[in-house]
Scaffold this motif. Structure first.
Motif, short mmCIF file in Angstrom:
data_model
loop_
_atom_site.label_atom_id
_atom_site.label_comp_id
_atom_site.label_asym_id
_atom_site.label_seq_id
_atom_site.Cartn_x
_atom_site.Cartn_y
_atom_site.Cartn_z
N UNK A 75 0.84 -1.21 0.00
CA UNK A 75 0.00 0.00 0.00
C UNK A 75 0.87 1.25 0.00
N UNK A 76 1.94 1.24 0.79
CA UNK A 76 2.84 2.39 0.85
C UNK A 76 3.50 2.62 -0.51
N UNK A 77 3.91 1.54 -1.17
CA UNK A 77 4.54 1.67 -2.49
C UNK A 77 3.53 2.24 -3.50
N UNK A 78 2.30 1.74 -3.48
CA UNK A 78 1.28 2.25 -4.40
C UNK A 78 0.98 3.73 -4.15
N UNK A 79 0.89 4.11 -2.88
CA UNK A 79 0.67 5.53 -2.57
C UNK A 79 1.84 6.39 -3.06
N UNK A 80 3.05 5.88 -2.91
CA UNK A 80 4.22 6.63 -3.38
C UNK A 80 4.21 6.81 -4.89
N UNK A 81 3.88 5.75 -5.61
CA UNK A 81 3.84 5.84 -7.07
C UNK A 81 2.73 6.78 -7.52
N UNK A 82 1.56 6.71 -6.86
CA UNK A 82 0.45 7.59 -7.21
C UNK A 82 0.81 9.05 -6.96
N UNK A 83 1.42 9.34 -5.83
CA UNK A 83 1.81 10.71 -5.51
C UNK A 83 2.85 11.22 -6.51
N UNK A 84 3.83 10.40 -6.83
CA UNK A 84 4.86 10.80 -7.79
C UNK A 84 4.24 11.10 -9.15
N UNK A 85 3.33 10.25 -9.58
CA UNK A 85 2.68 10.45 -10.88
C UNK A 85 1.86 11.72 -10.88
N UNK A 86 1.10 11.95 -9.82
CA UNK A 86 0.26 13.14 -9.75
C UNK A 86 1.10 14.41 -9.77
N UNK A 87 2.14 14.43 -8.97
CA UNK A 87 2.96 15.64 -8.87
C UNK A 87 3.69 15.92 -10.17
N UNK A 88 4.25 14.91 -10.80
CA UNK A 88 5.07 15.14 -11.99
C UNK A 88 4.29 15.31 -13.28
N UNK A 93 1.31 19.57 -16.52
CA UNK A 93 0.43 20.00 -17.61
C UNK A 93 -0.28 21.31 -17.27
N UNK A 94 -0.42 21.65 -16.00
CA UNK A 94 -1.07 22.89 -15.60
C UNK A 94 -0.12 24.08 -15.73
N UNK A 95 1.18 23.86 -15.68
CA UNK A 95 2.16 24.94 -15.74
C UNK A 95 2.67 25.14 -17.17
N UNK A 96 1.78 25.41 -18.11
CA UNK A 96 2.17 25.57 -19.50
C UNK A 96 2.46 27.03 -19.86
N UNK A 97 2.37 27.96 -18.92
CA UNK A 97 2.70 29.35 -19.17
C UNK A 97 4.22 29.47 -19.17
#
Length: 144
Positions: A75-88, A93-97
């Protein structure tokens, strides 16, 4: 004679020089009923070793603990991968300016301003180089 042998074994035991057979002999002596009066103080030590040897640790609980530990680690590994994916990926994609301008006149003015600032900093650096060049010329005149 046996008492002398036990005392020697006891001294060797506390120095760490006994073999397994000698330690078993000490354990058997201290678990018997006829222990010398001056050696009674060592009886709990060897009694403790025989007591802990008789205790059983249930293996089922250890296996269950490992199972829960592996689930928690997953579960900890899955949360880490999800957080990394979300942040990166999602935040990137939101910072396109990227500082682009749609009006060419505004872009030209901003470019001039940036180049002016760069030019002033380069001129400061060139002034320092002129001092070094003057120093080298003076040094060459003196040491020639």
């Amino acid at each position: 004679m046996e008492l002398d042998k036990i005392e020697i074994l006891l001294e060797n035991y506390f120095r760490g020089d006994t073999s397994v057979a000698e330690e078993i002999e000490l354990k058997n002596y201290f678990s018997s009923l006829n222990v010398a009066q001056h050696l009674e103080q060592y009886k709990p030590i060897f009694g403790y070793f025989s007591l802990t040897k008789e205790q059983k640790i249930p293996l089922k609980s250890i296996k269950q603990n490992r199972m829960w530990l592996s689930i928690a680690a997953s579960i900890v590994v899955l949360l880490g991968i999800t957080t990394f994916t979300y942040v990166n990926y999602f935040n990137a994609s939101q910072d396109q300016n990227l500082g682009t301008y749609h009006n060419p006149e505004i872009a030209f003015r901003e470019t001039q301003r940036a180049l002016s600032m760069l030019s002033s900093q380069v001129n400061v650096g060139i002034g320092s180089v002129q001092y070094i060049q003057e120093y080298n010329n003076s040094k060459n005149l003196i040491f020639k």
